[in-house]
Scaffold this active site. Structure first.
Site, mmCIF file in Angstrom:
data_model
loop_
_atom_site.group_PDB
_atom_site.id
_atom_site.type_symbol
_atom_site.label_atom_id
_atom_site.label_comp_id
_atom_site.label_asym_id
_atom_site.label_seq_id
_atom_site.Cartn_x
_atom_site.Cartn_y
_atom_site.Cartn_z
ATOM 1 N N LYS A 1 -6.004 5.749 2.963
ATOM 2 C CA LYS A 1 -6.863 4.730 2.368
ATOM 3 C C LYS A 1 -6.385 3.346 2.804
ATOM 4 C CE LYS A 1 -7.050 2.216 -1.506
ATOM 5 N NZ LYS A 1 -7.912 1.150 -1.026
ATOM 6 N N GLU B 1 6.942 1.133 -0.271
ATOM 7 C CA GLU B 1 7.371 -0.115 0.366
ATOM 8 C C GLU B 1 6.684 -1.246 -0.372
ATOM 9 O OE1 GLU B 1 9.627 -0.330 2.549
ATOM 10 O OE2 GLU B 1 9.811 1.821 2.798
ATOM 11 N N CYS C 1 5.427 -9.271 3.809
ATOM 12 C CA CYS C 1 6.434 -8.993 2.775
ATOM 13 C C CYS C 1 7.828 -9.419 3.232
ATOM 14 C CB CYS C 1 6.414 -7.519 2.394
ATOM 15 S SG CYS C 1 6.529 -6.435 3.818
ATOM 16 N N GLU D 1 7.191 -12.903 -6.473
ATOM 17 C CA GLU D 1 6.617 -12.910 -5.119
ATOM 18 C C GLU D 1 5.306 -13.708 -5.129
ATOM 19 O OE1 GLU D 1 4.961 -9.259 -3.403
ATOM 20 O OE2 GLU D 1 6.004 -9.733 -1.544
HETATM 21 O O1 TXE Z 1 -2.029 -5.185 -3.508
HETATM 22 P P1 TXE Z 1 -2.099 -3.686 -3.963
HETATM 23 P P2 TXE Z 1 -2.801 -6.439 -4.075
HETATM 24 C C1 TXE Z 1 2.004 -7.936 -3.013
HETATM 25 C C2 TXE Z 1 1.671 -9.407 -3.050
HETATM 26 C C3 TXE Z 1 0.333 -9.427 -3.657
HETATM 27 C C4 TXE Z 1 0.472 -8.322 -4.673
HETATM 28 C C5 TXE Z 1 -0.805 -7.700 -5.122
HETATM 29 O O2 TXE Z 1 2.571 -10.092 -3.885
HETATM 30 O O3 TXE Z 1 0.022 -10.641 -4.255
HETATM 31 O O4 TXE Z 1 1.215 -7.351 -4.010
HETATM 32 O O5 TXE Z 1 -1.625 -7.489 -4.020
HETATM 33 C C6 TXE Z 1 -4.185 0.208 -3.307
HETATM 34 N N1 TXE Z 1 -3.355 3.653 -7.014
HETATM 35 N N2 TXE Z 1 1.729 -7.292 -1.758
HETATM 36 O O6 TXE Z 1 -3.198 -6.271 -5.494
HETATM 37 O O7 TXE Z 1 -3.007 -3.513 -5.122
HETATM 38 C C7 TXE Z 1 -5.083 -0.898 -2.800
HETATM 39 O O8 TXE Z 1 -6.424 -0.481 -2.798
HETATM 40 C C8 TXE Z 1 -3.243 3.770 -5.687
HETATM 41 C C9 TXE Z 1 2.881 -6.953 -0.981
HETATM 42 O O9 TXE Z 1 -3.864 -6.763 -3.134
HETATM 43 O O10 TXE Z 1 -0.724 -3.207 -4.095
HETATM 44 C C10 TXE Z 1 -4.510 -1.130 -1.408
HETATM 45 O O11 TXE Z 1 -4.988 -0.133 -0.506
HETATM 46 N N3 TXE Z 1 -3.497 2.773 -4.829
HETATM 47 C C11 TXE Z 1 2.559 -6.060 0.121
HETATM 48 C C12 TXE Z 1 -3.017 -0.926 -1.637
HETATM 49 O O12 TXE Z 1 -2.899 -0.215 -2.868
HETATM 50 C C13 TXE Z 1 -3.864 1.578 -5.333
HETATM 51 C C14 TXE Z 1 1.248 -6.125 0.761
HETATM 52 C C15 TXE Z 1 -2.230 -2.212 -1.757
HETATM 53 O O13 TXE Z 1 -2.837 -3.041 -2.701
HETATM 54 C C16 TXE Z 1 -3.983 1.389 -6.728
HETATM 55 C C17 TXE Z 1 0.181 -6.442 -0.150
HETATM 56 C C18 TXE Z 1 -3.711 2.491 -7.583
HETATM 57 N N4 TXE Z 1 -3.780 2.401 -8.913
HETATM 58 C C19 TXE Z 1 0.466 -7.047 -1.344
HETATM 59 N N5 TXE Z 1 -4.338 0.102 -6.939
HETATM 60 C C20 TXE Z 1 3.660 -5.643 1.034
HETATM 61 N N6 TXE Z 1 4.702 -5.000 0.493
HETATM 62 O O14 TXE Z 1 3.585 -5.834 2.231
HETATM 63 C C21 TXE Z 1 -4.436 -0.495 -5.734
HETATM 64 N N7 TXE Z 1 -4.163 0.401 -4.745
#
Ligand code: TXE
Length: 480
Positions: free
Chosen positions: A173, A248, A282, A384
């Protein structure tokens, strides 16, 4: 307007619900395509396809699996320009960055694991003269790969490639904010002749599709990159089912500048480690600590160079920073800038939204921002932000800066700038991060383990670590 489709059992399919979500181009602030609003039913179909393809894919000779991966890598390289444009349109990043980093790295991920598939080996242990043990590493089954929006195709392939190389089949996904390159990737997999069901891509919301992947009993291993809060939710769902997990998560990485550094290299790399990809990596060094004797010179120079950066149309070659990924994320970053001011921070550069004209008049742009005068323990320095915002703080001793570096709940990466070799080793040993870069940043050798400590995650990606993650080890002990 184009409709993105799911890739299930070797074909492109509409979501079973027939519902679609809007896909925004954040540089324009406009919807430019639609993506499937898939749900648990689509995930179930994808999982059945992955399960039924597992037997033949996992027993295919490694050389053949490798050839498929390499073919996909070649197709990514062939379509580099088109993929870079799509990545930029979805994510807001400068197209030149997508061309130089994201897409070549996606191809490199596929190529690297094409090679890993044929070089993967397991161990044998001779127990004196009494027994021979050998380890068998079998692919686990159908793997779930969930990836974020900041480096869309780069991180998507970073998970899928080792899973396929190890012999797993995959239900993947991409982020709902950046689905286009994953869709183009599914077409390349079809062109490469990847057998049906080996890779399945289900588009949609995390709360529906991501949650369904975490919950499905047919998916036994999950590799996730994203926010720490989401990582906790996935762990809460998947851990009681005893699924194998690699998470991660976020970072709040220190960039430590000692007075004996190569100043020019430290400054020019700090510009990248602070603001590359609008700070939406990140691994960005968002907390900069500078030894007091160099503090003023460093701050003055970083501010000068930051003010010279161009925030502009991502399609323009001169642009250094493109659009933030979404309006909601831009507002989140702006709220942290407001918080920093409340906490006593002084803004030396940036701090505001940028309003462009023409094509990008409705886009979500932010100035690269430098804040000083904050305590290392304040929220701005602990949480963050994930945007083009850095704080700079002075320090006096090695012990003090190590304490500051380790003072957050995160532990993903750290960067050190010093010409003193002994200090580089000494400090690296004491910083609790999964990666320490000395006199460089974001330099990657794909064989090395990648991942974070503390709330930056569990598990390691990269090299054999990822291949092993997607396999189950079994020991056979033969008594002599
Ligand atoms: O990321 P999400 P978001 C950090 C950054 C950002 C914060 C939130 O601080 O502001 O995370 O970002 C999927 N079960 N990073 O909300 O939600 C979602 O659809 C399973 C750090 O946009 O973590 C997407 O495919 N999956 C980071 C993926 O998780 C779920 C990069 C990541 O989205 C889900 C991005 C659930 N319940 C944001 N809910 C890094 N480490 O590089 C969402 N997703």
């Amino acid at each position: 307007m184009e409709k993105i489709l799911n890739y299930i059992d070797g074909e492109l399919r509409a979501p079973l619900s027939k519902n679609y979500l809007e896909n925004y181009n954040p540089a324009e602030g406009k919807v430019y395509s639609y993506l499937p609003d898939s749900d648990a039913d689509d995930v179930h179909e994808a999982t059945l396809a992955a399960q039924s393809a597992f037997r033949s894919w996992s027993s295919l000779p490694a050389e053949k699996r490798s050839a498929y991966l390499q073919k996909i890598a070649d197709l990514i390289n062939r379509d580099l320009d088109q993929l870079a444009l799509a990545e930029s349109r979805d994510q807001g990043k400068p197209v030149k960055l997508a061309k130089a980093m994201d897409i070549p790295r996606a191809a490199a991920n596929m190529s690297f694991y094409a090679s890993a598939a044929i070089h993967f080996a397991s161990e044998a242990h001779i127990t004196d003269t009494q027994a021979i043990n050998y380890t068998v590493r079998n692919p686990i089954g159908a793997a779930g790969c969930i990836s974020p929006w900041n480096l869309p195709l780069y991180l998507f392939t970073w998970k899928i490639a080792p899973a396929l190389a190890a012999g797993c089949t995959v239900v993947a996904k991409p982020s709902e904010l950046t689905p286009m390159t994953a869709y183009l990737f599914s077409k390349l997999c079809m062109e490469a002749g990847l057998p049906k069901g080996v890779l399945n891509i289900v588009h949609g919301l995390g709360s529906k599709v991501g949650q369904a992947i975490s919950e499905h009993v047919g998916i036994t291993v999950i590799s996730f990159t994203g926010g720490t809060v989401t990582g906790k939710k996935i762990a809460a769902t998947a851990a009681p089912m005893f699924k194998k997990l690699s998470l991660e998560l976020g970072g709040k990485n220190p960039n430590i500048i000692f007075a004996d550094c190569d100043f020019e290299q430290a400054i020019s790399t700090s510009i990248h480690s602070s603001f590359a990809n609008q700070g939406e990596i990140c691994l960005c060094g968002s907390r900069i600590f500078v030894e007091r004797s160099l503090y003023k010179k460093y701050v003055d120079e970083l501010v000068k160079r930051t003010k010279a950066l161009i925030v502009g149309d991502p399609f323009d070659e001169a642009t250094n920073l493109g659009a933030m990924v979404s309006e909601a994320h831009m507002n989140k970053v702006l709220s942290y800038i407001a918080l920093a001011k409340q906490e006593g921070g002084k803004i030396l550069a940036g701090g505001n939204q940028v309003k462009l004209t023409g094509r990008c008049a409705g886009g979500y742009f932010l100035e690269p921002t430098i804040i000083v005068g904050l305590d290392p323990q304040c929220r701005t320095n602990q949480e963050e932000i994930f945007g083009p915002v850095v704080t700079i703080m002075p320090f006096d001793t090695e012990e003090e800066v190590i304490m500051y570096a380790n003072s957050t709940s995160y532990g993903l990466s750290a960067t050190l700038w010093t010409e003193n070799l002994k200090r580089a080793h000494r400090v690296s040993a004491q910083i609790k991060s999964g990666i320490i870069w000395v006199n460089c940043w974001l330099f990657r050798d794909l064989r090395t383990p990648f991942g974070g400590m503390k709330q930056s995650g569990v598990g390691r990606e990269g090299g054999w670590e990822a291949m092993r993650f997607f396999t189950e080890a079994k020991n056979v002990c033969i008594k002599l």
